[in-house]
Enzyme design. Structure first.
Site, PDB file in Angstrom:
ATOM      1  N   ILE A  68       0.906  -1.151   0.000  1.00 48.53           N
ATOM      2  CA  ILE A  68       0.000   0.000   0.000  1.00 48.53           C
ATOM      3  C   ILE A  68       0.938   1.192   0.000  1.00 48.53           C
ATOM      4  O   ILE A  68       1.629   1.443   0.988  1.00 48.53           O
ATOM      5  CB  ILE A  68      -0.902   0.034   1.239  1.00 48.53           C
ATOM      6  N   GLU A  69       0.979   1.919  -1.099  1.00 49.89           N
ATOM      7  CA  GLU A  69       1.969   2.989  -1.240  1.00 49.89           C
ATOM      8  C   GLU A  69       1.328   4.343  -0.968  1.00 49.89           C
ATOM      9  O   GLU A  69       0.395   4.750  -1.660  1.00 49.89           O
ATOM     10  CB  GLU A  69       2.574   2.954  -2.642  1.00 49.89           C
ATOM     11  N   GLY A  70       1.853   5.035   0.036  1.00 45.68           N
ATOM     12  CA  GLY A  70       1.276   6.298   0.434  1.00 45.68           C
ATOM     13  C   GLY A  70       0.100   6.060   1.356  1.00 45.68           C
ATOM     14  O   GLY A  70      -0.964   5.614   0.928  1.00 45.68           O
ATOM     15  N   ASN A  89      -5.114   7.421   0.970  1.00 44.35           N
ATOM     16  CA  ASN A  89      -5.019   6.474  -0.124  1.00 44.35           C
ATOM     17  C   ASN A  89      -6.257   5.581  -0.084  1.00 44.35           C
ATOM     18  O   ASN A  89      -6.547   4.963   0.935  1.00 44.35           O
ATOM     19  CB  ASN A  89      -3.749   5.630   0.056  1.00 44.35           C
TER      20      ASN A  89
END
Length: 422
Positions: free
Chosen positions: A68-70, A78
């Site tokens: 999960i990026e950010g 996000n």
């Protein structure tokens, strides 16, 4: 006089994130006559895909999307995070700065490494500022490599190459030479949602989110509206219509009788017809002409499809009978002789991950672009031999042989033809 509006029928091609969430958006708009055709025979989720590793262990790793990026920034969240929380997904924070550098001779001078990393980081910060200024002035875009040179960064040794590859290619899967200065100098995911990332370690797989969302829509496994093993070969509009006509009728909310029907033909000889088709194929599939469009797509759309790059990001898992590497950091960066060749080793024995992989001694090595293409074409045995040569450079000749290796081949998979677009 009251006019009754007919609810259109829709076929969605692909049961990955895009396909299932398209179905969700349609349902929210009151369109429930939706059928999803998925090319895989037994699973949905697209490039969110788990695999058992080591074989026979009953434990799983993510061979596709893994982070999960950010996680949130300035009040912006996000949209993946609420879904992960909704389904009680297991994840752990990743510290990409928790890194040890090792050269080809096994040397590990962290002082010099940190000095050069700081130089690169400062250079990149200045490049981001320049990119913002150029965008405001609507100046012609250039490659990120051009920007690096203007900012004084000219890598000429294995250390600099490792720092650059791990700081850029490891995220984007292609080189600064072919990447847009304007769009990759300041990555919007991290600008919008913050720089923190969480590593999915859930044994149900990252795909569990997609499976549960599909189930809630009545598109779960066993549903007569989710058809598996349906590899699409052709999409046919009614004679005299085009992709543009069909798309415009949907946008303009024209009566259903004014719209053309669309037929989808599959490899197994079956065919399906609906008022509309939503195509969620990867860019790589579209670029490889794996699906025929009749009539052909308009030239402007073909240009849009073909002007982007479909990159390949390959995560190679390798397991050992015991841990032999002394490094306790989350990552080990290697100063490869050839840029990007086994330059990033993710230590799943590190403290952050050990609770989720308690019985395994696994390293995750990521390769991209031309190195990934080459590795996909060779045998796993040849890849293992190359990886062991690198590990012996770093840790000596007495390290044990691996007990298992897993090499995904996204570029050669006809349902994907790559991993994501640059």
């Amino acid at each position: 006089m009251t006019t009754t509006k007919t609810i259109p029928s829709v076929i969605i091609l692909g049961a990955g994130v895009s396909g299932i969430f398209a179905a969700k958006a349609l349902k929210e708009a009151g369109i429930n006559d939706v059928t999803v055709l998925e090319g895989r025979a037994d699973v949905i989720g697209g490039r969110l895909h788990k695999a058992e590793f080591p074989p026979g262990s009953g434990r799983y790793v993510e061979i596709g999307g893994n982070w999960i990026e950010g996680l949130g920034n300035k009040g912006d969240e996000n949209p993946v995070m609420p879904l992960a929380q909704k389904y009680n997904m297991v994840y752990t924070a990743t510290d990409f700065t928790n890194t040890t550098y090792r050269g080809q001779d096994g040397s590990s001078d962290q002082t010099i490494f940190k000095e050069r990393l700081e130089v690169f980081t400062n250079m990149f910060d200045s490049v981001c500022t320049i990119a913002e200024e150029r965008t405001k002035k609507d100046l012609l875009d250039v490659s990120l490599r051009t920007a690096y040179r203007i900012a004084g960064w000219n890598p000429d040794n294995e250390l600099d190459n490792s720092i650059e590859w791990n700081s850029f290619d490891y995220e984007q899967a292609e080189t600064p030479d072919v990447s847009s200065f304007e769009y990759t100098a300041d990555l919007k995911t991290f600008t919008n949602f913050g720089e923190d990332s969480d590593f999915i370690a859930d044994q149900r797989g990252y795909q569990h989110i997609v499976e549960e969302e599909a189930k809630a829509l009545g598109l779960g496994y066993g549903s007569d509206r989710l058809l598996l093993n349906k590899v699409v070969t052709e999409i046919v509009w009614a004679e005299g219509t085009s992709a543009t006509d069909s798309a415009m009728s949907l946008q303009l909310d024209l009566p259903i009788e004014k719209q053309s029907r669309v037929t989808v033909k599959c490899k197994d000889g079956s065919s399906y017809t609906a008022d509309y088709v939503i195509c969620s194929f990867s860019l790589g599939v579209l670029q490889n002409h794996d699906v025929k469009f009749t009539p052909t797509l308009p030239s402007w759309k073909l240009q849009a499809i073909n002007q982007f790059h479909m990159a390949t990001y390959t995560k190679i898992f390798i397991a050992f009978p015991h841990k032999f590497w002394p490094d306790e950091t989350e990552f080990i960066w290697y100063g490869a002789d050839r840029r990007g060749e086994y330059s990033n080793w993710h230590n799943l024995e590190a403290k952050a991950y050990k609770p989720y992989f308690p019985h395994d001694h696994v390293l995750l090595c990521t390769v991209t672009d031309q190195v990934a293409f080459r590795i996909e074409r060779q045998s796993d045995k040849a890849t293992q031999k190359e990886m062991m040569a690198v590990l012996r450079n770093m840790y000596g000749q007495d390290i044990p042989e691996p007990i298992a290796i897993l090499v995904p081949r996204w570029n050669h998979d006809p349902l994907f033809r790559g991993t994501f677009s640059n």
